[in-house]
Design a protein around this motif. Structure first.
Motif, PDB file in Angstrom:
ATOM      1  N   MET A   1       0.821  -1.197   0.000  1.00 49.00           N
ATOM      2  CA  MET A   1       0.000   0.000   0.000  1.00 49.00           C
ATOM      3  C   MET A   1       0.864   1.261   0.000  1.00 49.00           C
ATOM      4  N   THR A   2       1.920   1.294   0.815  1.00 49.68           N
ATOM      5  CA  THR A   2       2.737   2.490   0.941  1.00 49.68           C
ATOM      6  C   THR A   2       3.427   2.843  -0.372  1.00 49.68           C
ATOM      7  N   SER A   3       3.851   1.841  -1.140  1.00 50.62           N
ATOM      8  CA  SER A   3       4.506   2.098  -2.417  1.00 50.62           C
ATOM      9  C   SER A   3       3.564   2.819  -3.379  1.00 50.62           C
ATOM     10  N   ASN A   4       2.324   2.372  -3.433  1.00 50.26           N
ATOM     11  CA  ASN A   4       1.331   3.022  -4.280  1.00 50.26           C
ATOM     12  C   ASN A   4       1.057   4.445  -3.799  1.00 50.26           C
ATOM     13  N   LEU A   5       0.990   4.638  -2.491  1.00 53.06           N
ATOM     14  CA  LEU A   5       0.798   5.975  -1.923  1.00 53.06           C
ATOM     15  C   LEU A   5       1.945   6.887  -2.326  1.00 53.06           C
ATOM     16  N   LYS A   6       3.167   6.392  -2.204  1.00 56.22           N
ATOM     17  CA  LYS A   6       4.337   7.191  -2.559  1.00 56.22           C
ATOM     18  C   LYS A   6       4.290   7.600  -4.027  1.00 56.22           C
ATOM     19  N   THR A   7       3.893   6.684  -4.888  1.00 52.76           N
ATOM     20  CA  THR A   7       3.802   6.981  -6.319  1.00 52.76           C
ATOM     21  C   THR A   7       2.785   8.080  -6.576  1.00 52.76           C
ATOM     22  N   GLN A   8       1.627   7.987  -5.959  1.00 54.05           N
ATOM     23  CA  GLN A   8       0.583   9.003  -6.139  1.00 54.05           C
ATOM     24  C   GLN A   8       1.017  10.359  -5.583  1.00 54.05           C
ATOM     25  N   ILE A   9       1.612  10.349  -4.417  1.00 56.21           N
ATOM     26  CA  ILE A   9       2.044  11.591  -3.771  1.00 56.21           C
ATOM     27  C   ILE A   9       3.164  12.237  -4.574  1.00 56.21           C
ATOM     28  N   ARG A  10       4.131  11.428  -5.028  1.00 58.26           N
ATOM     29  CA  ARG A  10       5.235  11.958  -5.836  1.00 58.26           C
ATOM     30  C   ARG A  10       4.687  12.604  -7.111  1.00 58.26           C
ATOM     31  N   ALA A  11       3.756  11.958  -7.762  1.00 57.78           N
ATOM     32  CA  ALA A  11       3.175  12.507  -8.991  1.00 57.78           C
ATOM     33  C   ALA A  11       2.494  13.844  -8.721  1.00 57.78           C
ATOM     34  N   PHE A  12       1.773  13.948  -7.608  1.00 55.32           N
ATOM     35  CA  PHE A  12       1.112  15.201  -7.246  1.00 55.32           C
ATOM     36  C   PHE A  12       2.142  16.299  -6.998  1.00 55.32           C
ATOM     37  N   ILE A  13       3.190  15.984  -6.275  1.00 53.35           N
ATOM     38  CA  ILE A  13       4.227  16.980  -5.961  1.00 53.35           C
ATOM     39  C   ILE A  13       4.937  17.443  -7.227  1.00 53.35           C
ATOM     40  N   ILE A  14       5.303  16.509  -8.090  1.00 58.27           N
ATOM     41  CA  ILE A  14       5.983  16.880  -9.335  1.00 58.27           C
ATOM     42  C   ILE A  14       5.086  17.761 -10.194  1.00 58.27           C
ATOM     43  N   GLU A  15       3.840  17.408 -10.303  1.00 53.59           N
ATOM     44  CA  GLU A  15       2.920  18.172 -11.148  1.00 53.59           C
ATOM     45  C   GLU A  15       2.597  19.550 -10.571  1.00 53.59           C
ATOM     46  N   ASN A  16       2.372  19.627  -9.274  1.00 56.17           N
ATOM     47  CA  ASN A  16       1.870  20.863  -8.674  1.00 56.17           C
ATOM     48  C   ASN A  16       2.930  21.797  -8.103  1.00 56.17           C
ATOM     49  N   TYR A  17       4.074  21.264  -7.712  1.00 55.58           N
ATOM     50  CA  TYR A  17       5.097  22.110  -7.101  1.00 55.58           C
ATOM     51  C   TYR A  17       6.348  22.234  -7.966  1.00 55.58           C
ATOM     52  N   LEU A  18       6.620  21.216  -8.760  1.00 54.48           N
ATOM     53  CA  LEU A  18       7.783  21.260  -9.653  1.00 54.48           C
ATOM     54  C   LEU A  18       7.357  21.485 -11.106  1.00 54.48           C
ATOM     55  N   PHE A  19       6.061  21.652 -11.305  1.00 55.22           N
ATOM     56  CA  PHE A  19       5.490  21.950 -12.626  1.00 55.22           C
ATOM     57  C   PHE A  19       5.930  20.961 -13.700  1.00 55.22           C
ATOM     58  N   GLY A  20       5.957  19.687 -13.304  1.00 58.05           N
ATOM     59  CA  GLY A  20       6.275  18.613 -14.236  1.00 58.05           C
ATOM     60  C   GLY A  20       7.755  18.379 -14.453  1.00 58.05           C
TER      61      GLY A  20
END
Length: 89
Positions: free
Chosen positions: A1-20
């Motif tokens: 479960m944690t691995s999937n959470l990390k993947t989702q959270i990382r994607a959100f951070i990259i998209e929203n804070y690092l602008f992709g």
């Protein structure tokens, strides 16, 4: 479960804070605050994302770096909240 959470959270951070921008080093333990990836307004946006995406409630007292400063800490926090909600239900 944690691995999937990390993947989702990382994607959100990259998209929203690092602008992709995936060239920025962002491992599981990278401090989002110390590396100026996220600021106080960003923390509130992150909390809203976590509540909406994972159907959890984040209390004001839980908005602390130990819960929200890295991908690992966020994933652990979300996992603990979802496990707690499942045991109450």
């Amino acid at each position: 479960m944690t691995s999937n959470l990390k993947t989702q959270i990382r994607a959100f951070i990259i998209e929203n804070y690092l602008f992709g921008d995936t060239s920025h080093p962002l491992d599981d333990a990278t401090s989002l605050i110390e590396n100026d990836i996220i600021d106080s307004t960003g923390v509130l946006e992150l909390v809203t994302y976590l509540e909406d995406t994972f159907q959890i409630s984040v209390h004001d007292s839980e908005i602390v770096p130990s819960n929200l400063d890295s991908i690992s800490s966020i994933a652990s926090y979300v996992a603990s909240k979802t496990i707690l909600q499942q045991s109450v239900a």
